[in-house]
Design a protein around this motif. Sequence first.
Motif, PDB file in Angstrom:
ATOM      1  N   LYS A 191       0.814  -1.216   0.000  1.00  0.00           N
ATOM      2  CA  LYS A 191       0.000   0.000   0.000  1.00  0.00           C
ATOM      3  C   LYS A 191       0.845   1.263   0.000  1.00  0.00           C
ATOM      4  O   LYS A 191       1.924   1.290   0.584  1.00  0.00           O
ATOM      5  N   GLU A 217     -11.668   2.944  -1.345  1.00  0.00           N
ATOM      6  CA  GLU A 217     -10.460   2.213  -1.733  1.00  0.00           C
ATOM      7  C   GLU A 217     -10.336   2.127  -3.245  1.00  0.00           C
ATOM      8  O   GLU A 217      -9.235   2.218  -3.800  1.00  0.00           O
ATOM      9  N   GLU A 218     -11.470   1.988  -3.904  1.00  0.00           N
ATOM     10  CA  GLU A 218     -11.431   1.898  -5.364  1.00  0.00           C
ATOM     11  C   GLU A 218     -10.971   3.235  -5.960  1.00  0.00           C
ATOM     12  O   GLU A 218     -10.135   3.264  -6.875  1.00  0.00           O
ATOM     13  N   ASP A 221      -7.375   3.518  -5.473  1.00  0.00           N
ATOM     14  CA  ASP A 221      -6.700   2.596  -6.378  1.00  0.00           C
ATOM     15  C   ASP A 221      -6.531   3.195  -7.778  1.00  0.00           C
ATOM     16  O   ASP A 221      -5.456   3.148  -8.363  1.00  0.00           O
ATOM     17  N   GLY A 224      -3.872   5.778  -7.614  1.00  0.00           N
ATOM     18  CA  GLY A 224      -2.590   5.411  -7.004  1.00  0.00           C
ATOM     19  C   GLY A 224      -2.379   6.155  -5.703  1.00  0.00           C
ATOM     20  O   GLY A 224      -1.275   6.580  -5.373  1.00  0.00           O
TER      21      GLY A 224
END
Lengths: 320, 248
Positions: A191, A217-218, A221, A224
Amino acid sequence: MSVLVYTESENGAFKKTAFEVASYAKAVADQMGTTVTAVTVNANDVSELGQYGVDKVLKVSDASLNNFNAKSYAAAIAQAVKNEGAKVVIVSQSADSKYLAPILSVALEAGYASNVMEAPTSTSPFTVKRTAFTNKAFNLTTIDTDVKLVGVSNNSFGLVEKTGSATAEDFAPSLPATGVTVESVDKASDKVTIADAEIVVSAGRGMKGPENWGMIEELADVLGAATACSKPVSDLGWRPHSEHVGQTGKPVASNLYIAIGISGAIQHLAGINASKVKVVINTDPEAPFFKAADYGVVGDAFEVVPQLIEKLKAFKAANA
Amino acid sequence: MKILVCISHVPDTTSKINFTDGDSKFDTTGVQFVINPNDEFGLTRAMWFKEKQGASVDVINVGGPETEPTLRKALAIGADTAIRVNTEAKDGYQVAKEIANVVKDGGYDLVIAGRESIDYNGGMVPGMIAEMVDANFVTNCISLEVDGSAAKAMREIDGGKETVATSLPLVIGGQKGLVEESDLRIPNMRGIMMARKKPLTIVEPVGASVETSSVKFEKPAPKGAVTLVAPDNLDELVQLLHNEAKVI
Ligand SMILES: Cc1cc2nc3c(=O)[nH]c(=O)nc-3n(C[C@H](O)[C@H](O)[C@H](O)COP(=O)(O)OP(=O)(O)OC[C@H]3O[C@@H](n4cnc5c(N)ncnc54)[C@H](O)[C@@H]3O)c2cc1C
């Protein structure tokens, strides 16, 4: 006389902050008309440092230093400073560097300015600008000792590439008994951490419950980014304490901070003031965060965030 | 076990920050001062040691008489005695040196400081004390157990935490996590009454030098107004972040 910089690595590879502090050291060296020497601990390929202005690298290789230990690391750096006759010493403000810096400061009788934001405004007297009152103000400070120790805030100076190359030399300092032994490290290695992240996606109590963090979280993601949260969220146990941002949590100095369902209480803002661009998504147009933000969306996170994820995916595909 | 808790006297977290005297001094007008939040966790942990394992707890502040109400509050919470080193705190090094001197004379086994104080955020006092008195040191400490002269601590690191074994004499830089927030204590009437009778010793400074000097303060430039984007026009937000802010 050179400027000495401690460039941190992890599992042999430099952290991004290593290049940032090297860039900073080069700027100071230019102001003073001298060269930059870096100290590395168990770093594999040190040639990259040349691209950020380092002239010489002192390579410390010692298996007993695989786990960070503030006392040993400070001792190694202090010996390098003395060998080089360096007058200015630069470290980052990672958790580890903040740990070793005060020890180094006493060992070298070097005045220490932490949380420094920019290159010195003057090198004689040696004057730096640092944050104070948890980012609510700045303080111009002079360091009055012969040797000066500067802690450079992450993401404050940025990376400045140069076209140089660095010579490397092995350096074997004598290490003291440590007194503190690492028994275990619990760290998610895949992470992005809040301290290193250029983008942070943060969410508050407006998310209603931990089960709704999937979209946070998506979004992180896709960008980045590292994930973060407000204090009540970590107090409620929805997210780990290590993600809690603010006056009593972690400071964030990212390029982009996206705050979702966070009211923008003064204690939260104190921790993120050093971030460059702030985006707020909140149902309440009166939420104080809008006063601190650069861009805002007045809307329901549960509708806005999934759409934003789609738009960003499309943007990435188009710009790939 | 003899414990010393360092107490920083800081503006309450909601304080408006202003400066006077040509931006050279912090303006205390209307500002409420409190125990530094990181130190409050440490003080509560010290009380736990006192009650569960038997320990004496002294608190210390380097500062003028105006910090005494904050020390009295620490006494009301349960510390046994308070020490004020009678000098204006000028930089982290000077504060650390004054405290280190008291630590050496007092024979403390454990010194608990906050990982940083929320006014100058220097994060240097605990580590400097440890180095000056040649004690072990753990900062960003989120748990601490002591068994005889052995200690086990956990510290927060970037992206996780680390468990370490160490021993007394020990200095820690503590923070949230050291105790539960719900366990933090508010002084009650009995504590306040008792605090009045507890000793608050004024110690004259050794006259530690300062290594850094504050020249002046600045406030961040006022921020421009927020650019609002309609929730059904998120393409615009993506474009603004790409073209205008240049962050994606
Ligand atoms: C000594 C002290 C230290 C503190 N330190 C910190 C600290 O370090 N960090 C910190 O964060 N706080 C800290 N606090 C707490 C701080 O004062 C606030 O209580 C906290 O920041 C509020 O968190 P929040 O915005 O997530 O929750 P709330 O205040 O509950 O706000 C939630 C927000 O979400 C919005 N919302 C609700 N539903 C939606 C939706 N569907 N979509 C979009 N938006 C929605 C609401 O409009 C609201 O603005 C501290 C407090 C004290 C007293």
